[in-house]
Write a protein that holds these residues in place. Structure first.
Motif, PDB file in Angstrom:
ATOM      1  N   MET A 189       0.838  -1.204   0.000  1.00  0.00           N
ATOM      2  CA  MET A 189       0.000   0.000   0.000  1.00  0.00           C
ATOM      3  C   MET A 189       0.866   1.244   0.000  1.00  0.00           C
ATOM      4  SD  MET A 189      -2.714   1.260   2.899  1.00  0.00           S
ATOM      5  CE  MET A 189      -3.489   2.881   2.769  1.00  0.00           C
ATOM      6  N   THR A 190       0.558   2.182  -0.876  1.00  0.00           N
ATOM      7  CA  THR A 190       1.245   3.468  -0.915  1.00  0.00           C
ATOM      8  C   THR A 190       0.380   4.511  -0.232  1.00  0.00           C
ATOM      9  OG1 THR A 190       2.367   2.933  -2.995  1.00  0.00           O
ATOM     10  CG2 THR A 190       2.211   5.262  -2.396  1.00  0.00           C
ATOM     11  N   PHE A 191       0.946   5.169   0.780  1.00  0.00           N
ATOM     12  CA  PHE A 191       0.204   6.189   1.517  1.00  0.00           C
ATOM     13  C   PHE A 191       0.231   7.517   0.761  1.00  0.00           C
ATOM     14  CE2 PHE A 191       1.340   3.130   4.840  1.00  0.00           C
ATOM     15  CZ  PHE A 191       0.104   2.944   5.442  1.00  0.00           C
ATOM     16  N   ARG A 192      -0.705   8.385   1.127  1.00  0.00           N
ATOM     17  CA  ARG A 192      -0.881   9.677   0.479  1.00  0.00           C
ATOM     18  C   ARG A 192      -0.501  10.785   1.463  1.00  0.00           C
ATOM     19  NH1 ARG A 192      -4.592   9.808  -3.695  1.00  0.00           N
ATOM     20  NH2 ARG A 192      -5.729  11.613  -2.858  1.00  0.00           N
ATOM     21  N   ALA A 193       0.278  11.757   0.987  1.00  0.00           N
ATOM     22  CA  ALA A 193       0.746  12.844   1.852  1.00  0.00           C
ATOM     23  C   ALA A 193       0.427  14.195   1.234  1.00  0.00           C
ATOM     24  CB  ALA A 193       2.247  12.734   2.100  1.00  0.00           C
ATOM     25  N   ALA A 194       0.207  15.176   2.110  1.00  0.00           N
ATOM     26  CA  ALA A 194      -0.012  16.554   1.683  1.00  0.00           C
ATOM     27  C   ALA A 194       0.782  17.473   2.597  1.00  0.00           C
ATOM     28  CB  ALA A 194      -1.491  16.900   1.737  1.00  0.00           C
ATOM     29  N   VAL A 195       1.103  18.656   2.089  1.00  0.00           N
ATOM     30  CA  VAL A 195       1.848  19.659   2.854  1.00  0.00           C
ATOM     31  C   VAL A 195       0.928  20.842   3.136  1.00  0.00           C
ATOM     32  CG1 VAL A 195       3.789  21.271   2.817  1.00  0.00           C
ATOM     33  CG2 VAL A 195       4.067  18.961   1.883  1.00  0.00           C
ATOM     34  N   ILE A 196       0.859  21.250   4.394  1.00  0.00           N
ATOM     35  CA  ILE A 196       0.125  22.457   4.785  1.00  0.00           C
ATOM     36  C   ILE A 196       1.156  23.514   5.153  1.00  0.00           C
ATOM     37  CG2 ILE A 196      -1.563  23.457   6.364  1.00  0.00           C
ATOM     38  CD1 ILE A 196      -2.668  20.629   6.808  1.00  0.00           C
ATOM     39  N   GLY A 197       1.303  24.491   4.276  1.00  0.00           N
ATOM     40  CA  GLY A 197       2.350  25.500   4.424  1.00  0.00           C
ATOM     41  C   GLY A 197       3.436  25.262   3.396  1.00  0.00           C
ATOM     42  N   CYS A 198       3.301  25.850   2.211  1.00  0.00           N
ATOM     43  CA  CYS A 198       4.167  25.524   1.069  1.00  0.00           C
ATOM     44  C   CYS A 198       5.300  26.529   0.884  1.00  0.00           C
ATOM     45  CB  CYS A 198       3.323  25.430  -0.201  1.00  0.00           C
ATOM     46  SG  CYS A 198       2.066  24.141  -0.125  1.00  0.00           S
ATOM     47  N   GLY A 199       5.797  27.075   1.980  1.00  0.00           N
ATOM     48  CA  GLY A 199       6.887  28.038   1.928  1.00  0.00           C
ATOM     49  C   GLY A 199       8.240  27.408   2.177  1.00  0.00           C
ATOM     50  N   ARG A 200       9.010  28.047   3.042  1.00  0.00           N
ATOM     51  CA  ARG A 200      10.414  27.682   3.231  1.00  0.00           C
ATOM     52  C   ARG A 200      10.603  26.239   3.717  1.00  0.00           C
ATOM     53  NH1 ARG A 200      14.105  28.471   7.717  1.00  0.00           N
ATOM     54  NH2 ARG A 200      16.263  28.668   6.952  1.00  0.00           N
ATOM     55  N   ILE A 201      10.046  25.890   4.873  1.00  0.00           N
ATOM     56  CA  ILE A 201      10.261  24.560   5.427  1.00  0.00           C
ATOM     57  C   ILE A 201       9.486  23.511   4.634  1.00  0.00           C
ATOM     58  CG2 ILE A 201      10.066  23.131   7.496  1.00  0.00           C
ATOM     59  CD1 ILE A 201      12.140  25.368   7.673  1.00  0.00           C
ATOM     60  N   GLY A 202       8.329  23.868   4.154  1.00  0.00           N
ATOM     61  CA  GLY A 202       7.541  22.917   3.386  1.00  0.00           C
ATOM     62  C   GLY A 202       8.098  22.615   2.013  1.00  0.00           C
TER      63      GLY A 202
ATOM     64  N   THR B 104      11.026  25.071   0.081  1.00  0.00           N
ATOM     65  CA  THR B 104      12.147  25.740  -0.596  1.00  0.00           C
ATOM     66  C   THR B 104      13.463  25.805   0.172  1.00  0.00           C
ATOM     67  OG1 THR B 104      11.614  27.966   0.270  1.00  0.00           O
ATOM     68  CG2 THR B 104      10.436  27.231  -1.713  1.00  0.00           C
ATOM     69  N   ILE B 105      13.539  25.313   1.407  1.00  0.00           N
ATOM     70  CA  ILE B 105      14.733  25.543   2.223  1.00  0.00           C
ATOM     71  C   ILE B 105      15.998  24.966   1.606  1.00  0.00           C
ATOM     72  CG2 ILE B 105      14.375  23.496   3.666  1.00  0.00           C
ATOM     73  CD1 ILE B 105      15.512  25.124   6.020  1.00  0.00           C
ATOM     74  N   ASP B 106      15.873  23.928   0.794  1.00  0.00           N
ATOM     75  CA  ASP B 106      17.069  23.339   0.200  1.00  0.00           C
ATOM     76  C   ASP B 106      17.789  24.313  -0.730  1.00  0.00           C
ATOM     77  OD1 ASP B 106      16.449  21.082   1.583  1.00  0.00           O
ATOM     78  OD2 ASP B 106      15.756  19.923  -0.134  1.00  0.00           O
ATOM     79  N   ASP B 107      17.077  25.313  -1.243  1.00  0.00           N
ATOM     80  CA  ASP B 107      17.720  26.320  -2.090  1.00  0.00           C
ATOM     81  C   ASP B 107      18.819  27.069  -1.334  1.00  0.00           C
ATOM     82  OD1 ASP B 107      15.787  25.577  -3.881  1.00  0.00           O
ATOM     83  OD2 ASP B 107      14.703  27.483  -3.868  1.00  0.00           O
ATOM     84  N   GLU B 108      18.678  27.166  -0.020  1.00  0.00           N
ATOM     85  CA  GLU B 108      19.637  27.912   0.792  1.00  0.00           C
ATOM     86  C   GLU B 108      20.892  27.114   1.107  1.00  0.00           C
ATOM     87  OE1 GLU B 108      17.560  29.029   4.347  1.00  0.00           O
ATOM     88  OE2 GLU B 108      15.703  29.442   3.229  1.00  0.00           O
ATOM     89  N   GLN B 109      20.893  25.821   0.810  1.00  0.00           N
ATOM     90  CA  GLN B 109      21.962  24.949   1.284  1.00  0.00           C
ATOM     91  C   GLN B 109      22.890  24.453   0.166  1.00  0.00           C
ATOM     92  OE1 GLN B 109      21.739  24.985   4.518  1.00  0.00           O
ATOM     93  NE2 GLN B 109      19.633  25.751   4.539  1.00  0.00           N
ATOM     94  N   VAL B 110      22.797  25.036  -1.011  1.00  0.00           N
ATOM     95  CA  VAL B 110      23.526  24.473  -2.154  1.00  0.00           C
ATOM     96  C   VAL B 110      25.041  24.529  -1.981  1.00  0.00           C
ATOM     97  CG1 VAL B 110      21.692  24.870  -3.819  1.00  0.00           C
ATOM     98  CG2 VAL B 110      23.333  26.699  -3.360  1.00  0.00           C
TER      99      VAL B 110
ATOM    100  N   HIS C 208      10.037  19.459   3.409  1.00  0.00           N
ATOM    101  CA  HIS C 208       9.116  18.336   3.569  1.00  0.00           C
ATOM    102  C   HIS C 208       8.659  17.768   2.233  1.00  0.00           C
ATOM    103  CE1 HIS C 208       7.981  18.764   8.038  1.00  0.00           C
ATOM    104  NE2 HIS C 208       9.064  19.508   7.827  1.00  0.00           N
ATOM    105  N   ALA C 209       8.331  18.633   1.273  1.00  0.00           N
ATOM    106  CA  ALA C 209       7.800  18.129  -0.001  1.00  0.00           C
ATOM    107  C   ALA C 209       8.786  17.198  -0.707  1.00  0.00           C
ATOM    108  CB  ALA C 209       7.400  19.298  -0.906  1.00  0.00           C
ATOM    109  N   PRO C 210      10.041  17.603  -0.940  1.00  0.00           N
ATOM    110  CA  PRO C 210      10.952  16.675  -1.607  1.00  0.00           C
ATOM    111  C   PRO C 210      11.287  15.454  -0.765  1.00  0.00           C
ATOM    112  CG  PRO C 210      12.128  18.638  -0.888  1.00  0.00           C
ATOM    113  CD  PRO C 210      10.664  18.930  -0.728  1.00  0.00           C
ATOM    114  N   ALA C 211      11.228  15.582   0.577  1.00  0.00           N
ATOM    115  CA  ALA C 211      11.463  14.411   1.423  1.00  0.00           C
ATOM    116  C   ALA C 211      10.374  13.367   1.206  1.00  0.00           C
ATOM    117  CB  ALA C 211      11.527  14.822   2.891  1.00  0.00           C
ATOM    118  N   VAL C 212       9.127  13.825   1.062  1.00  0.00           N
ATOM    119  CA  VAL C 212       8.034  12.894   0.763  1.00  0.00           C
ATOM    120  C   VAL C 212       8.249  12.257  -0.604  1.00  0.00           C
ATOM    121  CG1 VAL C 212       5.558  12.721   0.284  1.00  0.00           C
ATOM    122  CG2 VAL C 212       6.362  14.063   2.241  1.00  0.00           C
ATOM    123  N   ILE C 213       8.660  13.049  -1.579  1.00  0.00           N
ATOM    124  CA  ILE C 213       8.875  12.528  -2.924  1.00  0.00           C
ATOM    125  C   ILE C 213       9.972  11.462  -2.937  1.00  0.00           C
ATOM    126  CG2 ILE C 213       9.735  13.155  -5.224  1.00  0.00           C
ATOM    127  CD1 ILE C 213       8.239  15.851  -4.838  1.00  0.00           C
ATOM    128  N   GLU C 214      11.045  11.687  -2.180  1.00  0.00           N
ATOM    129  CA  GLU C 214      12.157  10.738  -2.134  1.00  0.00           C
ATOM    130  C   GLU C 214      11.839   9.497  -1.307  1.00  0.00           C
ATOM    131  OE1 GLU C 214      15.134  10.769  -3.663  1.00  0.00           O
ATOM    132  OE2 GLU C 214      14.543  12.575  -4.755  1.00  0.00           O
TER     133      GLU C 214
END
Length: 337
Positions: A1-14, A16-22, A33-39
């Motif tokens: 079974m594949t679970f379903r996830a959603a993000v509430i708050g699509c800003g920095r922590i949800g 874009t924060i990885d942009d700051e760490q390049v 959180h979003a790319p962590a769910v994807i991975e």
């Protein structure tokens, strides 16, 4: 079974924060959180919610998600996610968590700090328990493959009797040190009993805003934790016959024990994880396992509440001239952040 996830708050922590760490290659990504769910394995990102339309547009273009909402309760109703990642502002977090639990979400992964007041923390935990919702706080170092190896090494007795933990860094107590204090709770494997603290600013300590400082935490089983301002996010786990140090913002782990024959101090190879991944991805995969098996997450709501309670206790100790403060605190209206 594949679970379903959603993000509430699509800003920095949800999102874009990885942009700051390049330019910081010592960190393993993703952090957001979003790319962590994807991975992560066993779960898919199906929706996002934010009150700012421009952040939803960016979320769509980054992650290919089309189910986007400005009303998170409508998103939950329409998309039926099993897990929601709550990365809103702190002042909004308790209400979002409570209403998400009441709406039937099976698991909630809320960023730190958990909330602002102890009363809010109590209400969040109570609502999730009442609705059979798993509540995890995103102090994701608790899931880090490196810290999990460190914890296993200590529990195997390889540094002797475990005695204390020391963190050197100038984080604010409620926000940054939520990570540290949740990790301390996991390693101590016992609730905090009392604290005393010294803040870096008398003026800051007069307010309810987050602040930096130093302090000691005494756990019910006798293990002690120490927070010191300064350093490069170094954490030492100290035993009777050795220690393990997480150095340079956890880029390096150093392991010392005694030679089995001569008892001389020797540096040993740290048993690095065989399959390293980001702690955020590991946390999401841990929650997938919790959903499947009905188990408790490695950083449950109770750990997030204790982290906030310790931070408030340290400030209260400063306000009272360095007095020892017993936990739990009786005044649940106390807040920080």
């Amino acid at each position: 079974m594949t679970f379903r996830a959603a993000v509430i708050g699509c800003g920095r922590i949800g999102s874009t924060i990885d942009d700051e760490q390049v330019n910081r290659p010592q960190f393993r990504y993703p952090w957001a959180h979003a790319p962590a769910v994807i991975e992560a394995q066993g779960i898919e990102l199906i929706a996002g919610s934010d009150v700012h339309p421009e952040q939803l547009d960016d979320f769509r273009s980054r992650w290919g998600v089309s189910a986007l909402y400005t009303d998170y309760l409508e998103m939950i109703k329409q998309e039926q996610p099993d897990l929601v990642c709550v990365t809103t502002k702190t002042v909004e977090r308790s209400e979002v968590v409570i209403k998400s639990a009441e709406a039937g979400v099976k698991a909630i992964y809320a960023t730190k700090p958990m909330c602002r007041s102890l009363a809010e923390a109590d209400e969040m935990i109570e609502a999730c328990q009442k609705n059979n919702t798993i509540l995890a706080i995103a102090c994701h170092k608790n899931w880090s493959p490196w810290f999990q190896v460190c914890l296993r090494t200590i529990r195997e007795g390889q540094i002797g009797s475990f005695m204390s933990m020391v963190c050197n860094y100038s984080w604010n107590l409620a926000n940054g040190h939520s990570h540290t204090l949740s990790l301390f709770r996991q390693f101590a494997d016992s609730p905090a009993k009392w604290v005393f603290g010294r803040m870096n600013s008398d003026e800051a300590a007069k307010t309810d805003k987050d602040l930096s400082g130093n302090g000691m935490i005494y756990y019910e089983n006798g293990i002690q934790g120490f927070l010191n301002s300064g350093g490069w996010l170094n954490i030492d786990f100290i035993g009777k016959d050795g220690w393990i140090s997480a150095r340079n913002e956890h880029a390096d782990f150093e392991f010392w024990s005694r030679h089995p024959s001569t008892r001389e101090p020797i540096r040993r190879q740290f048993p690095n994880p065989k399959r390293p991944k980001s702690s955020q991805q590991a946390a999401i995969e841990g929650l997938v396992e919790n959903l499947r098996e009905g188990t408790t997450p490695l950083c449950p709501g109770e750990y997030g509440r204790e982290a906030l309670e310790i931070a408030i206790g340290l400030r209260e100790s400063h306000r009272r001239g360095g007095q020892k403060i017993d936990l739990p605190l009786a005044d649940r209206s106390l807040s920080l952040g």
